[in-house]
Each structure stands twice: as structure tokens, then as C-alpha cells.
Design a protein around this motif. Structure first.
Motif, PDB file in Angstrom:
ATOM      1  N   PHE A 130      -4.340  71.840 -49.447  1.00 37.89           N
ATOM      2  CA  PHE A 130      -5.204  72.711 -50.232  1.00 37.89           C
ATOM      3  C   PHE A 130      -5.832  73.783 -49.345  1.00 37.89           C
ATOM      4  O   PHE A 130      -6.285  73.486 -48.234  1.00 37.89           O
ATOM      5  N   ASN A 131      -5.897  74.993 -49.871  1.00 34.69           N
ATOM      6  CA  ASN A 131      -6.655  76.084 -49.228  1.00 34.69           C
ATOM      7  C   ASN A 131      -6.250  76.297 -47.768  1.00 34.69           C
ATOM      8  O   ASN A 131      -7.097  76.284 -46.884  1.00 34.69           O
ATOM      9  N   CYS A 132      -4.980  76.493 -47.524  1.00 32.04           N
ATOM     10  CA  CYS A 132      -4.509  76.664 -46.149  1.00 32.04           C
ATOM     11  C   CYS A 132      -3.758  77.991 -46.009  1.00 32.04           C
ATOM     12  O   CYS A 132      -2.889  78.303 -46.814  1.00 32.04           O
ATOM     13  N   ILE A 133      -4.090  78.745 -44.996  1.00 31.65           N
ATOM     14  CA  ILE A 133      -3.392  79.992 -44.699  1.00 31.65           C
ATOM     15  C   ILE A 133      -2.620  79.815 -43.402  1.00 31.65           C
ATOM     16  O   ILE A 133      -3.200  79.370 -42.417  1.00 31.65           O
ATOM     17  N   ARG A 134      -1.405  80.204 -43.383  1.00 26.87           N
ATOM     18  CA  ARG A 134      -0.531  80.143 -42.212  1.00 26.87           C
ATOM     19  C   ARG A 134      -0.342  78.726 -41.704  1.00 26.87           C
ATOM     20  O   ARG A 134      -1.251  78.150 -41.098  1.00 26.87           O
ATOM     21  N   GLY A 135       0.832  78.187 -41.861  1.00 25.82           N
ATOM     22  CA  GLY A 135       1.092  76.869 -41.321  1.00 25.82           C
ATOM     23  C   GLY A 135       2.500  76.399 -41.607  1.00 25.82           C
ATOM     24  O   GLY A 135       3.164  76.898 -42.524  1.00 25.82           O
ATOM     25  N   ILE A 136       2.961  75.470 -40.809  1.00 30.97           N
ATOM     26  CA  ILE A 136       4.278  74.862 -40.978  1.00 30.97           C
ATOM     27  C   ILE A 136       4.129  73.371 -40.719  1.00 30.97           C
ATOM     28  O   ILE A 136       3.378  72.957 -39.834  1.00 30.97           O
ATOM     29  N   ASN A 137       4.867  72.582 -41.520  1.00 30.87           N
ATOM     30  CA  ASN A 137       4.899  71.130 -41.299  1.00 30.87           C
ATOM     31  C   ASN A 137       3.527  70.465 -41.337  1.00 30.87           C
ATOM     32  O   ASN A 137       3.086  69.857 -40.355  1.00 30.87           O
ATOM     33  N   ASN A 138       2.852  70.583 -42.452  1.00 28.72           N
ATOM     34  CA  ASN A 138       1.551  69.940 -42.612  1.00 28.72           C
ATOM     35  C   ASN A 138       1.572  68.974 -43.788  1.00 28.72           C
ATOM     36  O   ASN A 138       2.259  69.212 -44.783  1.00 28.72           O
ATOM     37  N   ILE A 139       0.825  67.909 -43.671  1.00 31.22           N
ATOM     38  CA  ILE A 139       0.706  66.947 -44.763  1.00 31.22           C
ATOM     39  C   ILE A 139      -0.766  66.634 -44.990  1.00 31.22           C
ATOM     40  O   ILE A 139      -1.499  66.333 -44.036  1.00 31.22           O
ATOM     41  N   SER A 140      -1.192  66.694 -46.243  1.00 27.73           N
ATOM     42  CA  SER A 140      -2.552  66.297 -46.630  1.00 27.73           C
ATOM     43  C   SER A 140      -3.642  66.962 -45.788  1.00 27.73           C
ATOM     44  O   SER A 140      -4.496  66.297 -45.202  1.00 27.73           O
ATOM     45  N   ASN A 141      -3.599  68.271 -45.712  1.00 25.18           N
ATOM     46  CA  ASN A 141      -4.669  69.027 -45.057  1.00 25.18           C
ATOM     47  C   ASN A 141      -5.497  69.747 -46.112  1.00 25.18           C
ATOM     48  O   ASN A 141      -4.964  70.146 -47.143  1.00 25.18           O
TER      49      ASN A 141
END
Ligand SMILES: [Zn+2]
Ligand SMILES: [Zn+2]
Length: 548
Positions: A298-309
Motif C-alpha cells: 500500500f502507498n508505495c512509490i518506486r520499488g521492486i520485489n516487495n511483499i506486504s509493505n
């Protein structure tokens, strides 16, 4: 749940889905609205002017985007990662009669920070956030790039100038969001194009000029088909070497964007149950932007390979992050910046740490608070006490304050996304701002430059030019001049950072607006502010049907 933002006073809503994610990540509910949260996060990521300086350890020359009057000592990246110093030497006792953030800031100001971000580069001294790249100059945020000048956020781009968010391309100029292209100039949102100018949303085109929404065409001008000879004759007459001519074409290009081109609702690909823009291969990601290969964020700008952030911006390869900025390879990390650590809170620049609280610049440590070593039991006890104190003072659950950001807000990544931010508002929040003094600037006003690149010789490389918009001085480098001559491009009139910002504007929208699909008329949310005046916006179905 409705709340009022502590910074801007605007009302914002926390959805039930967000609430359960805050619970899962185990952080307090936010007291700031989404833009105010993001603003503070990206104020920790400098987009400063490149300057020459010296390492506070060895006096070795450095080139950095960090401000001149730095808040902490600066070491070269190599020195910072070496064992020539120890962050534990700056350890402090916790004082329960003082605010925690005050103490953390005091520690932060003593601990050295690296001059640059990145690794494994050759000849990229005048760059920042640069990875596995070669011979790049005055560029930021790139990976596997070569011979790149004045560029931002590129992947595998070679021999290009003023490239922004481009991938797998070569010899491009002043282009945004273009992929797999060669000799593509003044273009946006195009793919697989060769030897073309002013293309908007084109694919697989060669030798085209001022075209939009074309697929697999050659020798087109303003979407009209010509023979090869006709095309070449017309192109001759366009005087592309002339700055005034290019300015007219740029204006016409914006008119096309407004009145003729069809714009897709979003730039999402292969997503499931996700909402946002420039999403690739995501599942259940909500309010995320420029985000790929991720799930349940939720509410994330710019990223790769993330879980439950949740509220994790500029974070990569991480899981269970809450309220973090620019963190990588982390797990269960909260309220932290520039760290890669686990089960920790309030870290700045901590690498491979575990169970640490309020630390700066540590490497591979456990059970530390304010850079002091404790036993596991002592750590748990003191951490609980600090959290209790922070809850009383209203600090707990909040991100690191603006006063801990590296430098002036108007030279941070936040200012690219929120250029309308006012100096007073940032100063009121204890942030930093740099007034630009234009009174003593000497150099040639760019209005005095020759109109045509053909009239320019190498002597220009020894002169200081003055940007008419900012008063900032800039130079034309020899490699740059060679590129312009080779590709018949007139000299730029603005400072390179202003050129980058102007291009990036088209990739900085983090809010959707209600539009009607220009084909089926249905209501759609698209990422084009009404003031851009785009007439034709297509829903994803209609775009695929009509333009693929
Ligand atoms: Zn707000
Ligand atoms: Zn439609």
C-alpha cells in the motif's frame, strides 16, 4: 476512518484494508495524509546540485549532491564501507528527560555519511545513485548505463543526453519513458523506434517525425505517409539544427499531446487487483506507482520485489516494511531511512543490522540503541522504555523529522513530485530550504548563443552559460558538444537539472483524476491533471482495441 493531516490540515481516509496492513506490519496509524507522508520520505533523498568537495576523513576530492554546509561528516563511499572508522564510537546513552528525536539527530550529526550512493562504476564520479555503469556525467539514478549525460532514472541506456526513465536505448536525446529505441529525439512514451523525432506513444516506427499513436510505420510526418525521398526532402527543410525551430516544434508537440494524441489510462502491465500507475507484475498493490514484481503493498512509490509493505517509498527487495524511505533487503523494518536491516526501528543508514533501535551508520550489529551495545534483555527493556516515553511525547509512530533530512527540501526528490511546496511550510516543520542567490552570477546569457549548432565551435566548452530560469551556471562539455554536432541538435538554453525536471513532470503524477474515455465515454480514473488539457484519454480496453 477519517483523520485530519497534522501537516496540511486536509482530511484523509484510512481504508479498512490499509488498517489491516498497518496492523500486520505493526505500526501506528498515520497522522499525515499520503502526500505529506511521501513528501517527508523523499526529502531524505537529495536531488542536489552536483558540487566538488572533500572527504572529511582523507581530504580526497569528492563530487556529491549533498549540500555544502553538510549536517554530518562526509566520507567517500569507499571509505564509508571500509574499516577505517567505527560508528559504535559515537554511541550515546539514552536520556529519558529529553525528546528521543533530539538525541537521534545529535547522533546522526556526528556519524559520517557516504558522499555518493551506488557501486561498481567506472568513470562515474559526477553521478549519484549509480550502479554498474561506465563513463556517465552529471546523471542520477541509473543502472548499467554507459556514456550518459544529464540523465535521470535510466536502465541500460547508452550514449544519450537528457534521457529520463528510459530503458534499453541508445543515442537518445531529450526523451522520457522510451524503451528499446535508437536515435530517438524529443519523444515520450514510445517503444522500438529508430531515427525519429517528436514521437508520442509510437511503437516500432522508423524515420518518423512529429507522430502520435503510430504502430509499425516509416517516413511519416504528422501521421501522414510520405515516400522515403519526400520524407528526407521535408526533413531537410525543418532546420533541426536551429534552436528557434526546435522550440516551435516542441510547442507543436505539446499541442498534439493536448488535442490529437490518445493517452492510455495508465501504464500498467500484468497486474492483478492493483491500483496505481506504471505497475508491472503486481498483485493486490494499492496506491502504488513505478512499482513491480510485488504483492500486498500500500502507498508505495518506486520499488521492486516487495511483499506486504505500507508507506515504503524507494524500497526494494523487502518485506513487512512500514513507514520507510530508501531501504533495501529489509524485513520487518519501521520508520527508517537508507537502511537494509531486520526487526528494527528508527534507523538511518544501517546495514545488515538486527534488533536495533534509533541507530545511525551501523554495520552488522544486534541489540544497539543510539549506537550503544546492550545485551538482549537490556535492549528489550530500554527499547520499551523509549517507546513509552515517545508515546507520551507524541513522537512514536512518526517518521524521522524533517530536521533529520540531509538538506534543503527544494533540492530533494520530493520537490520533483511537489514543486508547488512553499518554503514557509517546510521551515515551519523544521526542514531546510536553500534560497538561490542570483546576484553575483557571471556568464553568458543563453539568449546570446548562436541559433544553429552549425555556428558553434569548441570554444563554447570553455564558457560559463547562465540558465535564464534559475540563474544557475552550466557548461557544455566536449562530449556533449560532439553529441549535439553528430546529431544536429542545437545547444540547450537551460541548466540540465531544469531540463530533467521539465521532462520528469510527465512522470510525476501520483493522483488520479476523473476523465471520460474518448471512445466509450465511460468514467475512468487516469493520471493526467486537468491543467495539462489532454482531450483524448482512453480506458484500457478501448486503448488495447484501437491502438494495439
Ligand atoms: Zn497532509
Ligand atoms: Zn473506453
Amino acid at each position: 476512518m477519517d483523520r485530519k493531516c497534522e501537516h496540511c490540515n486536509k482530511k484523509f481516509t484510512i481504508s479498512n484494508e490499509e488498517m489491516s496492513m498497518y496492523e500486520k506490519v505493526d505500526i501506528e496509524l498515520p497522522t499525515l495524509c499520503f502526500p505529506c507522508r511521501l513528501k517527508r520520505h523523499f526529502s531524505f533523498f537529495m536531488f542536489g546540485k552536483f558540487r566538488k568537495g572533500f572527504s572529511d576523513l582523507s581530504k580526497e576530492t569528492i563530487f556529491t549532491v549533498l549540500p555544502k554546509n553538510n549536517r554530518y561528516p562526509i566520507y567517500t563511499l569507499k571509505e564509508w564501507h571500509s574499516d577505517k572508522w567505527d560508528a559504535m564510537n559515537y554511541g550515546q546513552d539514552y536520556n529519558s528527560s529529553r525528546l528521543f528525536f533530539e538525541q537521534l539527530k545529535e547522533l546522526q550529526e556526528k556519524v559520517p555519511h557516504p558522499h555518493q550512493n551506488g557501486t561498481n562504476n567506472i568513470g562515474c564520479d559526477w553521478c549519484d545513485d549509480v550502479w554498474n555503469s561506465k563513463n556517465c556525467y552529471l546523471s542520477r539514478s541509473m543502472e548499467e548505463c554507459e556514456d550518459l549525460l544529464y540523465s535521470y532514472r535510466n536502465l541500460k541506456v547508452k550514449n544519450s543526453v537528457d534521457a529520463v526513465v528510459c530503458f534499453d536505448s541508445e543515442r537518445c536525446y531529450s526523451s522520457l519513458n522510451c524503451h528499446n529505441s535508437y536515435k530517438l529525439f524529443y519523444s515520450r512514451n514510445s517503444k522500438d523506434c529508430i531515427n525519429s523525432y517528436f514521437l508520442l506513444d509510437c511503437r516500432n516506427c522508423q524515420d518518423c517525425f512529429m507522430c502520435w499513436n503510430l504502430r509499425g510505420k516509416s517516413y511519416c510526418i504528422k501521421n501522414i505517409q510520405y515516400s522515403k525521398d519526400e520524407y528526407n526532402k521535408k526533413l531537410e527543410l525543418f532546420n533541426l539544427d536551429s534552436y528557434n525551430q526546435i522550440e516551435k516544434f516542441r510547442n507543436y508537440f505539446e499541442e498534439i499531446a493536448q488535442k490529437k494524441a490518445v493517452h492510455r489510462q495508465n501504464f500498467n502491465l500484468k497486474n492483478h487487483g492493483s491500483v496505481g500507475d506504471v505497475l508491472l507484475n503486481t498483485k493486490n498493490c494499492y496506491n502504488c506507482f513505478t512499482f513491480s514484481d510485488s504483492e500486498d503493498c500500500f502507498n508505495c512509490i518506486r520499488g521492486i520485489n516487495n511483499i506486504s509493505n505500507i508507506d515504503a517509498n524507494g524500497c526494494w527487495y523487502s518485506e513487512l516494511l512500514g513507514d520507510c524511505a530508501c531501504c533495501t533487503n529489509s524485513y520487518s523494518l519501521k520508520h527508517s531511512a537508507w537502511s537494509s536491516s531486520r526487526f528494527s526501528e528508527y534507523l538511518d543508514l544501517c546495514i545488515e543490522c538486527e534488533n536495533c533501535f534509533g541507530c545511525v551508520g551501523l554495520k552488522k550489529k544486534k541489540y544497539c540503541i543510539l549506537n550503544k551495545q546492550y545485551s538482549k534483555d537490556e535492549y528489550e527493556r530500554l527499547k520499551d522504555q523509549i517507546i513509552t516515553d515517545m508515546k507520551k511525547s507524541g513522537e512514536y509512530g512518526k517518521f524521522l523529522p524533517y530536521s533529520m533530512s540531509p538538506g534543503p527540501f527544494n533540492f530533494s526528490t520530493s520537490f520533483l513530485y511537489y514543486p508547488e511546496t512553499k518554503k514557509e511550510d517546510i521551515l515551519n516543520l523544521d526542514g531546510y530550504w536553500e534560497d538561490i542567490d542570483e546576484s553575483h552570477i557571471e556568464g553568458i546569457p543563453t539568449t546570446q548563443l548562436p541559433d544553429s549548432i552549425k555556428e558553434v565551435n569548441e570554444s563554447i566548452c570553455t564558457k560559463a552559460l547562465v540558465c535564464p530560469e534559475t540563474g544557475w551556471r552550466f557548461n557544455i562539455s566536449k562530449d556533449e558538444l560532439f553529441f549535439y554536432k553528430q546529431n544536429n541538435i542545437p545547444l540547450p538554453r537551460h541548466h540540465f537539472d531544469i531540463r530533467i525536471k521539465k521532462l520528469f513532470k510527465h512522470a510525476s503524477v501520483l493522483k488520479s483524476y476523473l476523465h471520460n474515455c474518448c471512445y466509450c465515454q465511460k468514467d475512468i480514473n487516469a493520471y493526467y491533471p486537468p491543467e495539462w488539457g489532454y482531450k483524448n484519454i482512453a480506458c484500457e480496453d478501448c486503448y488495447q482495441k484501437n491502438l494495439n
